[in-house]
Scaffold this motif. Structure first.
Motif, PDB file in Angstrom:
ATOM      1  N   LEU A   1       0.831  -1.213   0.000  1.00 38.09           N
ATOM      2  CA  LEU A   1       0.000   0.000   0.000  1.00 38.09           C
ATOM      3  C   LEU A   1       0.862   1.259   0.000  1.00 38.09           C
ATOM      4  CD1 LEU A   1      -2.793  -1.027   2.540  1.00 38.09           C
ATOM      5  CD2 LEU A   1      -2.939  -0.984   0.045  1.00 38.09           C
ATOM      6  N   LEU A   2       1.937   1.251   0.775  1.00 31.77           N
ATOM      7  CA  LEU A   2       2.813   2.415   0.832  1.00 31.77           C
ATOM      8  C   LEU A   2       3.489   2.649  -0.520  1.00 31.77           C
ATOM      9  CD1 LEU A   2       4.108   4.667   2.487  1.00 31.77           C
ATOM     10  CD2 LEU A   2       5.854   3.036   3.217  1.00 31.77           C
ATOM     11  N   LEU A   3       3.959   1.592  -1.155  1.00 30.59           N
ATOM     12  CA  LEU A   3       4.603   1.730  -2.464  1.00 30.59           C
ATOM     13  C   LEU A   3       3.618   2.235  -3.517  1.00 30.59           C
ATOM     14  CD1 LEU A   3       6.777  -1.517  -2.469  1.00 30.59           C
ATOM     15  CD2 LEU A   3       7.607   0.834  -2.315  1.00 30.59           C
ATOM     16  N   ARG A   4       2.371   1.816  -3.434  1.00 31.68           N
ATOM     17  CA  ARG A   4       1.373   2.323  -4.374  1.00 31.68           C
ATOM     18  C   ARG A   4       1.125   3.807  -4.150  1.00 31.68           C
ATOM     19  NH1 ARG A   4       0.243   1.427  -8.372  1.00 31.68           N
ATOM     20  NH2 ARG A   4      -2.010   1.150  -8.489  1.00 31.68           N
ATOM     21  N   ARG A   5       1.130   4.240  -2.871  1.00 28.16           N
ATOM     22  CA  ARG A   5       1.002   5.678  -2.595  1.00 28.16           C
ATOM     23  C   ARG A   5       2.169   6.452  -3.198  1.00 28.16           C
ATOM     24  NH1 ARG A   5      -3.121   2.803  -0.329  1.00 28.16           N
ATOM     25  NH2 ARG A   5      -4.470   4.116   0.960  1.00 28.16           N
ATOM     26  N   LEU A   6       3.307   5.796  -3.274  1.00 29.02           N
ATOM     27  CA  LEU A   6       4.497   6.450  -3.822  1.00 29.02           C
ATOM     28  C   LEU A   6       4.632   6.215  -5.328  1.00 29.02           C
ATOM     29  CD1 LEU A   6       6.959   5.655  -0.907  1.00 29.02           C
ATOM     30  CD2 LEU A   6       5.736   7.777  -1.353  1.00 29.02           C
ATOM     31  N   ARG A   7       3.518   5.777  -5.948  1.00 23.13           N
ATOM     32  CA  ARG A   7       3.381   5.718  -7.402  1.00 23.13           C
ATOM     33  C   ARG A   7       4.242   4.648  -8.068  1.00 23.13           C
ATOM     34  NH1 ARG A   7       3.116  12.222  -8.919  1.00 23.13           N
ATOM     35  NH2 ARG A   7       1.304  12.699  -7.615  1.00 23.13           N
ATOM     36  N   LEU A   8       4.449   3.558  -7.375  1.00 23.12           N
ATOM     37  CA  LEU A   8       5.091   2.409  -8.009  1.00 23.12           C
ATOM     38  C   LEU A   8       4.001   1.514  -8.583  1.00 23.12           C
ATOM     39  CD1 LEU A   8       7.983   1.245  -8.396  1.00 23.12           C
ATOM     40  CD2 LEU A   8       7.545  -0.215  -6.415  1.00 23.12           C
ATOM     41  N   GLY A   9       4.245   0.929  -9.747  1.00 25.58           N
ATOM     42  CA  GLY A   9       3.257   0.075 -10.396  1.00 25.58           C
ATOM     43  C   GLY A   9       2.888  -1.137  -9.568  1.00 25.58           C
ATOM     44  N   ARG A  10       1.720  -1.722  -9.886  1.00 25.08           N
ATOM     45  CA  ARG A  10       1.201  -2.822  -9.084  1.00 25.08           C
ATOM     46  C   ARG A  10       2.159  -4.017  -9.020  1.00 25.08           C
ATOM     47  NH1 ARG A  10      -3.466  -0.507 -11.043  1.00 25.08           N
ATOM     48  NH2 ARG A  10      -5.136  -0.250  -9.495  1.00 25.08           N
ATOM     49  N   ARG A  11       2.592  -4.491 -10.174  1.00 27.78           N
ATOM     50  CA  ARG A  11       3.439  -5.687 -10.183  1.00 27.78           C
ATOM     51  C   ARG A  11       4.768  -5.418  -9.482  1.00 27.78           C
ATOM     52  NH1 ARG A  11       0.470  -5.892 -14.862  1.00 27.78           N
ATOM     53  NH2 ARG A  11      -0.521  -7.901 -15.346  1.00 27.78           N
ATOM     54  N   ALA A  12       5.368  -4.267  -9.780  1.00 33.66           N
ATOM     55  CA  ALA A  12       6.635  -3.942  -9.129  1.00 33.66           C
ATOM     56  C   ALA A  12       6.456  -3.795  -7.626  1.00 33.66           C
ATOM     57  CB  ALA A  12       7.217  -2.664  -9.722  1.00 33.66           C
ATOM     58  N   ALA A  13       5.330  -3.196  -7.214  1.00 35.08           N
ATOM     59  CA  ALA A  13       5.071  -3.017  -5.784  1.00 35.08           C
ATOM     60  C   ALA A  13       4.877  -4.360  -5.087  1.00 35.08           C
ATOM     61  CB  ALA A  13       3.849  -2.134  -5.581  1.00 35.08           C
ATOM     62  N   LEU A  14       4.196  -5.290  -5.744  1.00 33.01           N
ATOM     63  CA  LEU A  14       4.000  -6.617  -5.152  1.00 33.01           C
ATOM     64  C   LEU A  14       5.332  -7.317  -4.907  1.00 33.01           C
ATOM     65  CD1 LEU A  14       0.935  -7.945  -7.173  1.00 33.01           C
ATOM     66  CD2 LEU A  14       1.007  -7.595  -4.704  1.00 33.01           C
ATOM     67  N   VAL A  15       6.186  -7.299  -5.922  1.00 31.27           N
ATOM     68  CA  VAL A  15       7.467  -8.008  -5.826  1.00 31.27           C
ATOM     69  C   VAL A  15       8.380  -7.351  -4.797  1.00 31.27           C
ATOM     70  CG1 VAL A  15       9.522  -8.710  -7.086  1.00 31.27           C
ATOM     71  CG2 VAL A  15       7.285  -8.847  -8.187  1.00 31.27           C
ATOM     72  N   LEU A  16       8.481  -6.010  -4.850  1.00 30.56           N
ATOM     73  CA  LEU A  16       9.373  -5.311  -3.928  1.00 30.56           C
ATOM     74  C   LEU A  16       8.876  -5.421  -2.488  1.00 30.56           C
ATOM     75  CD1 LEU A  16      11.719  -3.549  -3.182  1.00 30.56           C
ATOM     76  CD2 LEU A  16      10.452  -1.539  -3.981  1.00 30.56           C
ATOM     77  N   ALA A  17       7.571  -5.302  -2.282  1.00 26.85           N
ATOM     78  CA  ALA A  17       7.031  -5.410  -0.929  1.00 26.85           C
ATOM     79  C   ALA A  17       7.287  -6.793  -0.347  1.00 26.85           C
ATOM     80  CB  ALA A  17       5.538  -5.099  -0.926  1.00 26.85           C
ATOM     81  N   PHE A  18       7.165  -7.833  -1.180  1.00 26.42           N
ATOM     82  CA  PHE A  18       7.407  -9.188  -0.686  1.00 26.42           C
ATOM     83  C   PHE A  18       8.874  -9.359  -0.303  1.00 26.42           C
ATOM     84  CE2 PHE A  18       8.231 -13.708  -0.896  1.00 26.42           C
ATOM     85  CZ  PHE A  18       7.112 -14.243  -0.273  1.00 26.42           C
ATOM     86  N   ALA A  19       9.784  -8.852  -1.159  1.00 21.46           N
ATOM     87  CA  ALA A  19      11.214  -8.970  -0.853  1.00 21.46           C
ATOM     88  C   ALA A  19      11.564  -8.192   0.411  1.00 21.46           C
ATOM     89  CB  ALA A  19      12.038  -8.461  -2.030  1.00 21.46           C
ATOM     90  N   ALA A  20      10.982  -6.997   0.570  1.00 26.55           N
ATOM     91  CA  ALA A  20      11.251  -6.192   1.770  1.00 26.55           C
ATOM     92  C   ALA A  20      10.669  -6.850   3.016  1.00 26.55           C
ATOM     93  CB  ALA A  20      10.683  -4.792   1.596  1.00 26.55           C
ATOM     94  N   GLY A  21       9.567  -7.605   2.840  1.00 24.79           N
ATOM     95  CA  GLY A  21       8.977  -8.307   3.978  1.00 24.79           C
ATOM     96  C   GLY A  21       9.861  -9.391   4.554  1.00 24.79           C
ATOM     97  N   LEU A  22      10.900  -9.763   3.809  1.00 21.76           N
ATOM     98  CA  LEU A  22      11.867 -10.751   4.295  1.00 21.76           C
ATOM     99  C   LEU A  22      13.076 -10.099   4.957  1.00 21.76           C
ATOM    100  CD1 LEU A  22      11.835 -13.160   1.209  1.00 21.76           C
ATOM    101  CD2 LEU A  22      10.480 -13.323   3.300  1.00 21.76           C
ATOM    102  N   SER A  23      12.987  -8.810   5.253  1.00 22.04           N
ATOM    103  CA  SER A  23      14.096  -8.092   5.884  1.00 22.04           C
ATOM    104  C   SER A  23      14.455  -8.729   7.225  1.00 22.04           C
ATOM    105  CB  SER A  23      13.722  -6.622   6.090  1.00 22.04           C
ATOM    106  OG  SER A  23      13.518  -5.984   4.854  1.00 22.04           O
TER     107      SER A  23
END
Length: 557
Positions: free
Chosen positions: A120-142
């Motif tokens: 949701l935060l990445l979408r607010r920052l205007r990142l596309g849906r697919r890119a936001a899904l992938v990046l958010a998942f990778a960041a969730g493994l921090s």
């Protein structure tokens, strides 16, 4: 002039579309996968190991559920905000091991929530849906999200709270929504009830309202202020009741230590160097991405043409980070441990947010931004680490190195018994170079490549973190609940009686000096206490290595 125009035009990336409901399926599936990963990683966690922190939160939850309390006077106060969601666990079971496993399950569920919230935060920052899904998942493994979700610690939920608060602040500034105002103020107030770090978040939330007050509709300004104040009052009342019950003699006076540090030159040196050490750990523990994000946030604040909601988020996250680093260092007692000078846990709550910020700079900033921000991150890592090392001196070698404090550093250096600050910095810079190098490729290839590199790093960390076998069994803490009361002698060390306070679930532990009180059925004493007094029998439990033994009262049988 419409209200939406006055407070900022909504980003096209977050407009709703009925035909895009497919996105909730990968969000749900990814969340389930992240929960399952955490449950597997922490499958051997059966009881508190980070004491007294874990035990303090568990005792708070048990007391709130109506169970036995404890006397933790003189210890750090462990607040009720994190303990509150754990209360149902102690309604379901009184068994300490079962309750602990359920608590870590709650931590897994909560920490995995960082994935959809980061999306949701990445979408607010205007990142596309697919890119936001992938990046958010990778960041969730921090690392911070993985490590602390397996313990009964407030750090299991604070990173998700910070991400959710940032989403609410964005919507408050962008849309002037009263609902977003209630969420922003309420989340900040709840964070304050969870940990003292939340006090900084609440203060920054009120600063944000003051800065953008003229751009906010009156209803939104009232909503965020009222929810923040009301939430803070409720949280303070709950914490006050908990303190009166579990800390009758008062908790450790961290506020007094904070004031003393802030009003002396030596105290300021301690606070500033400790803050530098925390910033060093933040950058190193995010493989340099936090440094890239910090550089990008500073550049965004300097661009007056940038969208106001984005600038507000950058400024708010900067203030929260610097405020937590400085205040927590100033209030940290000198415990003669390396973590006093370079510590990552206090800023772990913002590490995921800065990881996302750093990745956004690499993915969307262009080659010039990457060429500027990566060296800036390296410079911040060198300067902050240098300040911390200069102030600490040989204390980095002499003081106790506790491996629990350094999961990311151990991954970077492979050393589990000491802090090699230079080696950790160089390893982090190598990983940053890989990420930045991938970002310097053509735009079409950069996004999947950079995100893939981050995912590979996190997979390597998971492999490093994964336990190969169950740990050795710990001490046998009164395995069969004896009837009646339990008392602990004054000579028993805190690292014995504090965990015991949680293991003994049927009654509150009492303290005594000399002869056990009348009516007590089990007395826990130092192993060198000698023969028991008349009328008592030695059980032979514990021993010199465990630091305790027990006497039993035959009249209780």
């Amino acid at each position: 002039m419409t209200t939406a125009f006055m407070v900022g035009t909504p980003a096209p990336a977050v407009r709703r579309s009925g035909g895009r409901s497919w996105v909730w399926w990968p969000l749900a599936a990814g969340w389930v996968a992240q929960v399952a990963l955490r449950l597997w990683l922490h499958r051997y966690h059966a009881g508190p190991v980070a004491n007294p922190d874990e035990t303090g939160y568990l005792l708070a939850a048990r007391w709130l559920a109506g169970g036995a309390g404890a006397d933790l006077s003189g210890s750090t106060f462990y607040q009720a905000g994190y303990a509150l969601p754990l209360v149902p666990v102690f309604w379901l079971t009184s068994d300490p091991e079962t309750a602990y496993r359920l608590v870590t399950g709650i931590g897994a569920v909560a920490a995995a929530g960082a994935y959809p919230v980061a999306y949701l935060l990445l979408r607010r920052l205007r990142l596309g849906r697919r890119a936001a899904l992938v990046l958010a998942f990778a960041a969730g493994l921090s690392p911070g999200l993985l490590v602390f979700s397996g313990y009964a610690l407030a750090d299991a939920i604070l990173p998700v709270l910070v991400l959710a608060w940032l989403v609410a602040v964005h919507d408050l500034v962008a849309y002037g929504s009263a609902g977003a105002g209630i969420a922003a103020g309420g989340l900040a107030a709840y964070a304050m009830a969870v940990h003292l770090r939340g006090t900084v978040i609440l203060a920054v939330c009120l600063v944000v309202v003051a800065v953008v007050l003229r751009r906010l509709p009156r209803g939104a300004a009232i909503a965020v202020s009222a929810s923040a104040v009301a939430g803070a009052v409720v949280g303070q009342a709950l914490n006050g009741a908990l303190e009166a019950a579990l800390y009758p003699g008062g908790p450790r006076d961290l506020s007094g230590l904070l004031l003393a540090r802030l009003t002396s030159l030596e105290g300021q040196a301690w606070a500033l160097s400790g803050a530098a050490g925390q910033l060093w750990y933040l950058v190193a523990g995010t493989w340099g991405l936090a440094g890239v994000g910090l550089a990008g946030a500073a550049a965004l604040l300097a661009r007056r043409a940038a969208p106001l909601p984005h600038r507000v988020l950058a400024g708010a996250l900067l203030l929260v980070t610097l405020g937590i680093a400085y205040a927590s260092s100033a209030a940290l007692p000198d415990e003669h441990r390396v973590g006093n000078h370079a510590y990552g846990r206090y800023l772990a709550c913002v590490a995921v947010a800065w990881t996302l910020a750093g990745m956004l700079v690499l993915l969307r900033g262009g080659r010039l931004a990457v060429a500027r921000s990566a060296p800036a991150a390296a410079g911040l890592l060198a300067v902050s680490g240098g300040v911390a090392a200069w102030y600490a001196g040989d204390r980095l070698r002499r003081h106790a190195f506790i491996a629990f404090d350094f999961p990311e550093v151990i991954f970077l250096t492979g050393t589990r018994d000491s802090l090699d600050l230079v080696a950790a910095s160089l390893a982090a810079l190598v990983l940053l170079a890989c990420l930045a190098g991938a970002a310097l490729l053509t735009a079409r290839r950069a996004r999947p490549l950079v995100t893939g590199v981050l995912a590979l790093i996190h997979v390597a960390f998971i492999a490093h973190l994964a336990p190969a076998a169950p740990p050795a069994p710990g001490p046998d803490w009164l395995p069969a609940p004896p009837p009646g009361r339990v008392a602990v002698a004054a000579g028993v060390k805190w690292n014995v009686w504090v965990p015991l306070s949680y293991r003994v679930w049927w009654t509150e532990i009492e303290r005594f000096d000399g002869v056990p009180p009348r009516g007590v059925c089990t007395a826990v004493v130092p192993p060198d206490a000698g023969p028991p007094p008349l009328g008592w029998a030695a059980t032979g439990a514990g021993g010199v290595r465990q630091g305790w033994t027990t006497w039993s009262n035959p009249l209780c049988r």
